[in-house]
Design an enzyme around this catalytic site. Structure first.
Site, PDB file in Angstrom:
ATOM      1  N   SER A 261      -2.489  11.431  93.339  1.00 14.34           N
ATOM      2  CA  SER A 261      -3.323  12.618  93.497  1.00 14.34           C
ATOM      3  C   SER A 261      -4.440  12.348  94.497  1.00 14.34           C
ATOM      4  CB  SER A 261      -3.899  13.053  92.151  1.00 14.34           C
ATOM      5  OG  SER A 261      -5.146  12.428  91.954  1.00 14.34           O
ATOM      6  N   LYS A 262      -4.970  13.433  95.006  1.00 15.69           N
ATOM      7  CA  LYS A 262      -6.005  13.362  96.042  1.00 15.69           C
ATOM      8  C   LYS A 262      -7.238  12.595  95.580  1.00 15.69           C
ATOM      9  CE  LYS A 262      -4.991  17.742  98.114  1.00 15.69           C
ATOM     10  NZ  LYS A 262      -4.881  19.011  97.592  1.00 15.69           N
TER      11      LYS A 262
END
Ligand code: GLU
Length: 490
Positions: A261-262
């Protein structure tokens, strides 16, 4: 004879291209090219609330930057003209096609207009749950004759189109190209929506319709779409279409084995581009997230990957995204570039650092690349290394203060400046520099850090950085004198 391979990458334009998307695109590309087939781009933009034109452009730009060229799909620059005979390749421009297929399914009594309200559905679901049953929609409209339902629709009543699943009662079995045999019982899903009220189609419906009409032979996509395959297989069957072969790629995980995930660092291709990664390196890296070449080769060009690509070597287990390995791989690709190409790749990064190397010769470019390329792993770091050679950016760093305060420093810098001034050529070799160091040592009676740190400050304005014996031969006499004078003036 089997039909020629046709595969697609089908991004939803809701942001930048993620590394996971880049891997899906790459596997499709490699699979197509390895088999002499076609690689197609289809834009899945029926989620109007989340899809934007801006994102579409960004995704296409990222794919172009990666050189994953497509033979059919949206034109890279213009948003209006598609390339290829089976377009439009944007789902938002194919609504009439989905409507026609939905009508056909209704005629065949494989689908129906459903007039249930959200409240009715919720009530029914709660009731079914309370009875310990699976809470699938049991619509009273499933059995309504199509003509009667159509009359209601024409009279302005709101309806969705649902696919009939209740009569199917069987297992759907298919051989996934990566996961092997997969079995889904039909009651895993209830009567699912094909068209929403207002006529907007849902993903599973558009996807099956388009994969058929665009003549896809294989569908390679992320693992999260595996359960969608059931609904899509039901649609193929109801229409009497042959389904493509499916392959679902393993998840990409972060170092904690969570879905990437970012929040934990860069994940979009755009960020890697800005950080100075080469597209070839990023592709090489993502290719190995879930696949390996039979001969174990790691550093590969796209051609080498194409030659070796084989889905039977794609892994089922999740692949861990290792940012350190990506950086290492980038360095391998950077160092393998011909020096002229490396120089060209550095230009945008020089520009953003306002670095100008106008009057340098090809010989200097070659010499500097050979000397410096092992001191950086990204183009951004490369620009920082080259920055030390630019007089415009020469600064005396605060860390130099301590060294400037040593009683011996002034004499060292003065001697250095004189030796450079007396040097006969415009440039200095590593041996010339070694000789000068020795001369300073003898005449100023200094050694160790009093000599070396003072020289570093005289040349690069700070006590740390790339080795002087590498830098000095890349600098002109004029520049070295200029720097020494600035330091003396401090
Ligand atoms: N639009 C889907 C996505 O972005 C692709 C689904 C598919 O390849 O079937 O995840």
């Amino acid at each position: 004879m089997s039909s020629p391979v046709r595969v697609r990458f089908a991004p939803s334009p809701t942001g930048y291209l993620h590394v996971g998307g880049a891997r899906t695109a790459l596997y499709n590309y490699l699979f197509a090219k390895n088999k002499g087939g076609e690689f197609i781009i289809r834009i899945e933009d029926t989620d109007l609330a989340r899809s934007t034109d801006e994102s579409l452009q960004m995704v296409l730009e990222d794919l172009s930057w990666l050189k994953l060229n497509w033979s059919e799909g949206p034109d890279e620059k213009k948003t209006t003209n598609d390339m290829g005979p089976l377009g439009p390749y944007r789902q938002s421009q194919r609504l009439d096609i989905y409507k026609k297929v939905a009508d056909e399914l209704i005629q065949k009594e494989k689908a129906y207009y459903c007039f249930m309200t959200d409240e009715e559905i919720t009530l029914q679901r709660d009731k079914l749950k309370a009875q310990g049953k699976i809470p699938h929609v049991e619509s009273p409209y499933e059995k309504m004759p199509p003509s009667e339902a159509l009359a209601k629709v024409n009279a302005g009543e709101k309806a969705v189109v649902r696919f009939k699943t209740r009569q199917l009662k069987k297992d759907y079995i298919f051989t996934d190209l990566i996961r092997g045999e997969v079995k889904f019982p039909s009651d895993m899903v209830g009567d699912f929506v094909l068209l929403r009220t207002g006529g907007m189609p849902v993903y599973n419906f558009c996807c099956a319709v388009d994969d058929h009409l665009m003549k896809m032979t294989h569908v390679l996509r992320a693992e999260e779409h595996l359960p969608n395959t059931l609904r899509q297989l039901m649609i193929y069957e109801a229409m009497g279409w042959q389904a493509p072969q499916f392959g679902h790629l393993s998840l990409i995980l972060d170092e904690d084995r969570q879905k990437l995930s970012k929040r934990k660092g860069a994940t979009s291709c755009h960020e890697f581009k800005l950080e100075g990664y080469l597209p070839a390196a990023l592709l090489n890296f993502v290719a190995l997230l879930g696949w390996s070449a039979a001969d174990g080769k790691e550093i590969m060009t796209i051609e080498e990957m194409t030659e070796r690509f084989d889905l039977s070597r794609a892994h089922q287990a999740g692949a861990v995204f290792d940012a350190v390995k990506l950086k290492w791989m980038n360095a391998q690709h950077l160092r393998a570039l011909p020096h002229g190409d490396l120089w060209r790749e550095l230009q945008p990064f020089f520009k953003s650092e306002e670095l100008e190397f106008h009057d340098v010769s090809d010989k200097w470019i070659d010499k500097s690349a050979a000397a410096l390329k092992t001191s950086f792993e990204t183009l951004l770091e490369g620009a920082a290394v080259y920055k030390t050679l630019s007089d415009k950016h020469f600064l005396i760093a605060p860390e130099a203060d301590e060294i400037l305060a040593w009683p011996s420093t002034k004499a060292v810098v003065e001697k250095w400046k004189n030796l450079v001034t007396e040097h006969s050529g415009e440039e200095m070799s590593e041996t010339d520099f070694a000789g000068m160091q020795k001369a300073i040592q003898e005449s100023c009676k200094v050694k160790g850090k009093e000599l070396f740190q003072a020289l570093r400050v005289a040349i690069i304005g700070k006590p740390h950085g790339t080795e002087l014996k590498i830098l000095v031969p890349l600098m002109t006499k004029k520049s070295l004198i200029y720097r020494a004078e600035k330091v003396l003036a401090k």
